[in-house]
Scaffold this motif. Structure first.
Motif, PDB file in Angstrom:
ATOM      1  N   ASP A 194       0.853  -1.185   0.000  1.00 46.18           N
ATOM      2  CA  ASP A 194       0.000   0.000   0.000  1.00 46.18           C
ATOM      3  C   ASP A 194       0.888   1.233   0.000  1.00 46.18           C
ATOM      4  O   ASP A 194       1.488   1.573   1.024  1.00 46.18           O
ATOM      5  N   ALA A 195       0.961   1.914  -1.142  1.00 44.95           N
ATOM      6  CA  ALA A 195       1.860   3.057  -1.278  1.00 44.95           C
ATOM      7  C   ALA A 195       1.401   4.271  -0.486  1.00 44.95           C
ATOM      8  O   ALA A 195       2.153   5.238  -0.346  1.00 44.95           O
ATOM      9  N   THR A 196       0.169   4.244   0.050  1.00 46.90           N
ATOM     10  CA  THR A 196      -0.328   5.396   0.818  1.00 46.90           C
ATOM     11  C   THR A 196       0.108   5.342   2.274  1.00 46.90           C
ATOM     12  O   THR A 196      -0.046   6.332   2.997  1.00 46.90           O
ATOM     13  N   GLU A 197       0.643   4.212   2.715  1.00 47.93           N
ATOM     14  CA  GLU A 197       1.016   4.054   4.123  1.00 47.93           C
ATOM     15  C   GLU A 197       2.402   4.648   4.377  1.00 47.93           C
ATOM     16  O   GLU A 197       3.370   3.934   4.656  1.00 47.93           O
ATOM     17  N   VAL A 198       2.497   5.965   4.255  1.00 49.16           N
ATOM     18  CA  VAL A 198       3.753   6.672   4.496  1.00 49.16           C
ATOM     19  C   VAL A 198       3.455   7.940   5.294  1.00 49.16           C
ATOM     20  O   VAL A 198       2.329   8.432   5.308  1.00 49.16           O
ATOM     21  N   GLN A 199       4.478   8.467   5.962  1.00 54.99           N
ATOM     22  CA  GLN A 199       4.355   9.699   6.739  1.00 54.99           C
ATOM     23  C   GLN A 199       4.429  10.893   5.784  1.00 54.99           C
ATOM     24  O   GLN A 199       5.480  11.183   5.215  1.00 54.99           O
ATOM     25  N   GLY A 200       3.297  11.568   5.590  1.00 53.37           N
ATOM     26  CA  GLY A 200       3.216  12.643   4.610  1.00 53.37           C
ATOM     27  C   GLY A 200       4.087  13.842   4.919  1.00 53.37           C
ATOM     28  O   GLY A 200       4.447  14.605   4.018  1.00 53.37           O
ATOM     29  N   GLY A 201       4.461  14.030   6.183  1.00 49.30           N
ATOM     30  CA  GLY A 201       5.272  15.181   6.544  1.00 49.30           C
ATOM     31  C   GLY A 201       6.733  15.031   6.188  1.00 49.30           C
ATOM     32  O   GLY A 201       7.480  16.017   6.209  1.00 49.30           O
ATOM     33  N   ARG A 202       7.172  13.836   5.863  1.00 46.77           N
ATOM     34  CA  ARG A 202       8.570  13.605   5.490  1.00 46.77           C
ATOM     35  C   ARG A 202       8.779  13.876   4.004  1.00 46.77           C
ATOM     36  O   ARG A 202       7.856  13.797   3.194  1.00 46.77           O
TER      37      ARG A 202
END
Length: 311
Positions: free
Chosen positions: A80-88
């Motif tokens: 799932d490519a959406t499971e990342v910390q967006g602030g980084r």
């Protein structure tokens, strides 16, 4: 390689996967197909050690994922490519993963270039498009330069250039002797990318075969264009074929055997013939004295074969 042996995964009374067995071998791209709810994502999660099997086993290079000596260098995955910390930033995200896996900083720079994100390396992930997030997820999977790659729906959000890039990447990795397991609902793309297909339904194995071998089992129809369409259709039906007219039947003098075949006013019509090969259709046309202006076998698509198998 990946080995799935008599794998069963149950959630209470519901079995997501039931007695599933297959291998994914190196040197080829293996497509993993099934309708929503067929058990593909569950199987991938069990392979990666994210879910424990109820029974059976799933092995990578002969052991469970948690027993790999250097997991990031042996297997890479994107579920799932959406499971990342967006602030980084993209660079910081990959650098954190690299640090955890003992991977050098230069490898982060290398994979960002490889997936086409070098120019966005310092941008926050929150501002990424879906396609950019997919590229970042693929970069994370490639970070350890692993011999086994598992990707769930990696084409989602990619534009045509991105799809062609990914296809070439996966095929090049397989050509290097790596093991590639790819899940996708895009049948046209899968037919262009995958050498082998694992098809499941209701958590059970339906097919384990090559893409070419599967398509060869499903006979397509034959398109015929003739100025003697009505007469040819009758002859083909007598020979056991099923014939469909692609236009409203047009009556012409050319359907009369007494009319010379060179008549300039004759009408042409297309027929779709099933039940006979193109060679057999040509033989029937010759025997019945019908001119043929086009004779083209039409291969069944992977989507058609998949739907028939899983119906």
């Amino acid at each position: 390689m990946i080995e799935v042996v008599d794998l069963t995964k149950a959630y209470g009374a519901m079995r997501a996967v039931s007695g599933l067995t297959f291998d994914v071998k190196p040197g080829q791209v293996t497509g993993f197909l099934g309708h929503n709810g067929a058990g593909k994502s569950t199987t991938m999660r069990v392979i990666l050690g994210l879910h424990a099997p109820t029974s059976g086993k799933a092995l990578i290079n002969g052991v469970r994922k948690r027993d790999l000596q250097d997991p990031m260098r042996e297997v890479g995955a994107m579920l799932d490519a959406t499971e990342v910390q967006g602030g980084r930033s993209a660079f910081d995200h990959l650098q954190a993963l690299a640090h955890a896996g003992g991977i050098a900083r230069r490898r982060v720079v290398q994979v960002l270039e490889e997936v086409g994100l070098a120019g966005a390396a310092r941008k926050r992930i929150a501002g990424f498009s879906q396609g950019m997030r997919q590229r970042l997820g693929i970069a994370a999977a490639l970070l350890g330069d692993p011999g086994v790659l598992i990707l769930d729906e990696p084409v989602n959000g990619l534009d045509p250039d991105g799809i062609r890039w990914l296809r070439a990447l996966l095929r090049s990795l397989a050509a290097q002797g790596r093991t590639v397991l790819l899940s996708s609902h895009l049948m046209t793309e899968m037919s262009l990318t995958a050498d082998r297909l694992i098809i499941i339904g209701n958590g059970r194995l339906i097919e384990d075969t090559t893409t070419a071998g599967l398509l060869a089992r499903f006979q397509g129809d034959v398109l015929v264009r003739s100025p003697h369409a009505a007469r040819l259709a009758r002859a083909l039906e007598t020979a056991g074929a099923t014939v469909r007219h692609t236009q409203n039947p047009a009556t012409s003098a050319a359907d009369d055997p007494a009319t010379p075949s060179t008549s300039p006013s004759r009408a042409e019509e297309e027929l779709l013939v099933t039940g006979l090969s193109a060679a057999a259709v040509g033989d029937v046309a010759l025997a019945s004295g019908c001119a043929v202006h086009e004779l083209a076998p039409r291969q069944v698509s992977l989507e058609d074969a998949f739907m028939e198998l899983t119906q």
